[in-house]
Enzyme design. Sequence first.
Site, PDB file in Angstrom:
ATOM      1  N   GLU A 223      38.939 -25.314   6.198  1.00 38.48           N
ATOM      2  CA  GLU A 223      39.540 -24.356   6.957  1.00 38.48           C
ATOM      3  C   GLU A 223      39.849 -22.974   6.510  1.00 38.48           C
ATOM      4  O   GLU A 223      39.165 -22.020   6.651  1.00 38.48           O
ATOM      5  CB  GLU A 223      40.810 -24.770   7.845  1.00 38.48           C
ATOM      6  CG  GLU A 223      41.302 -23.519   8.500  1.00 38.48           C
ATOM      7  CD  GLU A 223      42.477 -24.087   9.678  1.00 38.48           C
ATOM      8  OE1 GLU A 223      42.264 -25.509  10.025  1.00 38.48           O
ATOM      9  OE2 GLU A 223      43.251 -23.540  10.134  1.00 38.48           O
TER      10      GLU A 223
ATOM     11  N   ASP B 139      45.166 -27.226   3.292  1.00 37.01           N
ATOM     12  CA  ASP B 139      46.171 -27.064   4.168  1.00 37.01           C
ATOM     13  C   ASP B 139      47.429 -25.862   3.260  1.00 37.01           C
ATOM     14  O   ASP B 139      47.896 -25.096   4.024  1.00 37.01           O
ATOM     15  CB  ASP B 139      47.155 -28.390   4.059  1.00 37.01           C
ATOM     16  CG  ASP B 139      46.249 -29.418   4.727  1.00 37.01           C
ATOM     17  OD1 ASP B 139      46.357 -29.893   5.922  1.00 37.01           O
ATOM     18  OD2 ASP B 139      45.338 -29.854   3.777  1.00 37.01           O
TER      19      ASP B 139
END
Lengths: 395, 186
Positions: free
Chosen positions: A290, A25
């Site tokens: 990600e 994140d």
Amino acid sequence: MSTTQIATPASHWDIFCTVVDNYGDIGVTWRLAKQLAAEYHIKVNLWVDDLHSFSHILPNLIATKRQQTFNGVNIFQWNNPLDIEYQAGSVIIEAFACELPEQVKTIIEQRHKQSKSLAPHWLNLEYLSAEDWVDGCHGLPSTQVNGVKKWFYFPGFNRKTGGLICEQHLFKEREQWQSDFNNKMTLFKQLGLTGINHHDTVISVFSYETEALTALIRLWQTSTTAIHVLIPKGRSLTSIAPFIPGETNNLIPGQHVKLGNLTLHILPMTDQTGFDRLLWSCDFNIVRGEDSFLRAQWAAKPFIWHIYPQEDDYHLVKLEAFMKIYCDNLAAEISTTWCKLNLAFNQDDQHAVVNHWQQLNSVILPLQQHALNWPNNALDDADLASRLVQFVKNS
Amino acid sequence: MKTAHEIRPGNVIMLDGSPWVVQKTETTRSGRNAAIVKLKLKNLLLDSGTEQTFKGEDKLDDIILERLDCTYSYFADPMYVFMDEEYNQYDVEADNLGDAATYIVDGMEDQCQVTFYNGKAISVELPVHIVREVIYTEPSARGDTSGKVMKPATITGGGTVTVADFVKVGDKIEIDTRTGEFKKRV
């Protein structure tokens, strides 16, 4: 003393990030914040709840300091409730649906009550997914009970989505880097990695724990050519523990373990530029989550994506969706091999992952060519930051 | 208040001072298991439509309106006609039924709830679970009995439901009308 105030609208952007998965994140939000500041000259405040984790990818960050500036971005320690005076700017981004501090929500509501035009643009920056439904959800409003509008912003792989984070000159820098093999050799030396020759196969590993990795290590041990696996301390190391004499916790960056023709190298943590260069320098990358997943695509090298595991194996749906678009114009033989390899890795299937890795040799050249072509196709004209700036202007 | 996750087609919610009937809900999963709910809405005052997205746990102001237990009577394009136990008839626009229209079939006996706004029937809620017959589906591909392998099936009325591989033509299946999911073979 009140820690919040309503003032004349300022032009800065606030990005709020809660650290869930150490570097994922914060990795995404830090890249976005830097790019907005560098390329769009936007004053960005990045609020992070865990500066200690952040400091792993920004080594000069002081985890105990409440406010500091790097790369033109103001970084704040986000405690709940906020204990740093907060002044709302023109845009507020809650990264990955994190819950904004109550003080911030109150200010948004007060501004909204004064005049809708005074309320900051409130965006929820969501996770990257290649699933079809993203097209229909990107950019939709989300009217809160108090009448304030928030907008859902979804990154994605086509023009109906919010795009992918990619700095303006990244591909050119990568091409220059990869055009001279001395760059990677110098990098390996700087990282304290010894014994790597130019023609050796180098694989970076930044995955979660999986027995699939254990199986691959066992296979690579028997390789007839030299293989070097570069692995940082962290979750991947658990999977190679059986091969390490002693405790994995005692390993130090730069240390290596020789297992037949395979050498395991312990990587030091690096900043994001260093991580990009590492991915550019390896022949194959195993990445997760990600941020590193996207950077592996931008590295233009073949990769395995170890996706964040979800309940009911829902992550496999997301993996399939990505594999479908990644393999869209690939010959069946290549795409089948690559997809099955990724699936096996994500299903902890030791037998299958070994089998499909062995088959990779027969398709590696076209797969490398595909990896080289992919970044421009995936970017589809505009990156996330430019689409985001435009979205804010239009909404 | 309901969470976005609890909202169903036929519910009426207040958004920005206006009542909106929920025509369709679509729940998907973001990263890390969080639910994202997309709602198709129709403004009851202006007759205009919109789509909005919410986190699954976002609170929404649902309005408790007058409701009546009714059964489906017939379709008079573009209105679905429902009847209460005193034989009063109420017309509901097809648009307002959203996905619920998929499950409306002639002769159905399911107890529905017709919702009224300012005296006008505006939407219908079906029971959470309904039973429908499968009128077409491919034969089981692999003889799977685990219920994990799924395939599409057409049900009475023409709607499509994803069912377990072992379901056959002629089987009656239970469907969750909130999600459109196959629950079990009856």
